[in-house]
Write an enzyme that holds these catalytic residues in place. Structure first.
Site, short mmCIF file in Angstrom:
data_model
loop_
_atom_site.label_atom_id
_atom_site.label_comp_id
_atom_site.label_asym_id
_atom_site.label_seq_id
_atom_site.Cartn_x
_atom_site.Cartn_y
_atom_site.Cartn_z
CE1 TYR A 147 5.27 3.24 5.54
CE2 TYR A 147 5.13 2.35 3.31
CZ TYR A 147 4.55 2.59 4.56
OH TYR A 147 3.26 2.18 4.79
CG ASP A 242 11.67 -2.89 1.56
OD1 ASP A 242 11.21 -3.31 0.48
OD2 ASP A 242 10.99 -2.29 2.41
CE LYS A 270 4.99 0.38 -3.40
NZ LYS A 270 5.88 0.71 -2.31
#
Ligand SMILES: *Cc1c(COP(=O)(O)O)cnc(C)c1O
Length: 435
Positions: A147, A242, A270
């Site tokens: 994702y 990522d 995050k």
């Protein structure tokens, strides 16, 4: 500690269902895959969250991995308060951007230059646009179960909520856009080699999670990582790592440090924002020089580099840099949780496969010895996971509500919290397979 009461949560949930689609502002929060009622939370401290009915839980969601130091870490909160009092945002440059930018670059030497944005979605989407603008090519390669946020071209065979809801992708993504994304099985060296042999010269970039977290925790095969670097370089495609989830989590320098990766572009989010909305993309100077206003690839944001978010991130990274022992403690806590879960599963006779890297871990409900890709993750017993989840929640443990997510440990998870979790895990593992 046992969550007896859910009266207020139920009332809020009913109200929310008329206001927000599915009653939530992000799909996985709805507990659709695990059933039961999602508690509404109102405060948190350290390893714990409290719901509106006064129930306390040991938290393994940790804002979906955005918190590494636990909830409301006092030094981070003070930095946020000071920044907020000085102005919530200006739409002009502030010194805090330099502080966080330099700290990010110290942790990730691959960042010759970077650009701050407000979410991981935005960062990954922008990195793809840049890869296409830099190479003049359109094709993107990603991996099934990974994702990278919800940009159109990245929802093909996506993990996280897309996997949790068993969707093939998303409605509303035009076929012409989806066609530009090739999704390959994670860890599959042959599939990767084949695609590069057939169409390497059309590939702008390969984006991947260096430890997958969004199909549950799946470890990368070192040979596959080496192939990724070699094949992209030889084809003139960019390697986009990522690290939105793994950055500052699996090591101070993320998976890049842990696996000695040398990406062309890097995506962070995050933990970078210390619990507030901040993310970034960056990497090779010659590539980043294509970004506006220096170059022709446009990307902008009203709230990009927001000073309050920068302050939260900078305070977090300052703590990480000042306490080199912190990752050793996280590893020890992760090891203790993993070992305890294994013992509890053995005693309960529950076939599970537990996979962990540092402070991220998944209990896969399967008798397969290893989960290496999305097909293996999807073959897990999600009904057993749901029973495990519900039983943990009743006993005061807030586990991510999906088989396809990782549980996150913070530095606030001490022996007492891990032991509380393991006491709850025994009956939860027994409940998982007893129908
Ligand atoms: C969470 C996540 C994203 C998306 O970030 P948002 O801030 O939710 O948009 C992208 N990539 C990875 C690997 C993630 O875990």
């Amino acid at each position: 500690m046992k969550s007896e009461s859910s009266h207020k949560s139920s009332r809020l949930r009913q109200q929310a269902e008329g206001l927000f689609p599915g009653g939530v502002n992000s799909p996985v929060r709805a507990f659709k895959a695990v059933g039961g009622e999602s508690p509404w939370l109102e405060r948190a401290s350290g390893a714990y969250v409290w719901d509106v009915d006064g129930n306390r839980y040991v938290d393994y969601v940790n804002s979906w991995g955005a918190l590494l130091l636990g909830h409301a870490e006092p030094r981070v909160v003070r930095a946020v308060q000071a920044a907020a009092a000085a102005g919530l945002g200006f739409g002009a440059s502030t010194p805090l951007e330099l502080e966080l930018g330099e700290a990010a670059r110290r942790a990730f030497p691959a960042l010759d230059m970077l650009r701050f944005v407000s979410s991981g979605t935005e960062a990954a989407m922008s990195a793809l646009r840049l890869a296409r603008g830099f190479t003049g090519r359109d094709q993107i390669v990603k991996f099934e179960g990974c994702y990278h946020g919800h940009a159109d071209s990245l929802l093909v065979e996506a993990g996280s909520g897309v996997a949790t809801l068993s969707l093939p992708g998303s409605a509303g993504v035009p076929e012409s856009v989806a066609r530009l994304t090739l999704a390959l099985p994670y860890n599959d060296r042959q599939a990767l080699a084949r695609v590069f042999a057939q169409q390497g010269s059309r590939i702008a970039g390969v984006i991947f999670e260096p430890v997958a977290g969004n199909m549950g925790c799946v470890l990368p095969d070192p040979d596959w990582l080496a192939d990724l670097r070699r094949l992209t370089r030889d084809a003139g495609a960019l390697l986009i790592v990522d690290e939105v989830m793994t950055g500052f989590r699996v090591a101070a320098g993320g998976a890049c440090q842990r696996y000695a990766l040398r990406p062309d572009l890097l995506v962070l989010g995050k933990i970078l924002g210390g619990g507030l909305p901040a993310a970034a993309y960056g990497g090779r100077r010659d590539v980043m020089q294509k970004v506006a206003p220096l170059g022709p690839v446009y990307q902008a944001g009203t709230l990009s580099g927001n000073p309050v978010a920068m302050a939260a991130g900078a305070a977090t990274l300052r703590i990480l840099a000042a306490e080199p022992d912190l990752y050793r403690r996280l590893e020890a806590a992760g090891q203790k949780l993993e070992t305890g879960l294994r013992e509890a599963a053995a005693r309960a006779g529950a076939p599970v496969c537990i996979q962990r890297v540092g402070a991220m871990l998944t209990v896969f409900f399967t008798s397969q010895p290893m989960v290496r890709d999305f097909a293996a993750a999807r073959a897990c017993d999600t009904a057993a996971f749901a029973r495990f989840h519900r039983q943990l929640l009743v006993q005061g443990v807030y586990w991510p509500p999906s088989q396809f997510e990782a549980a996150f440990i913070s530095t606030a998870h001490d022996d007492a919290e891990i032991e509380l979790t393991l006491r709850a895990a025994r009956p939860a593992l027994e409940a998982a397979y007893s129908v």
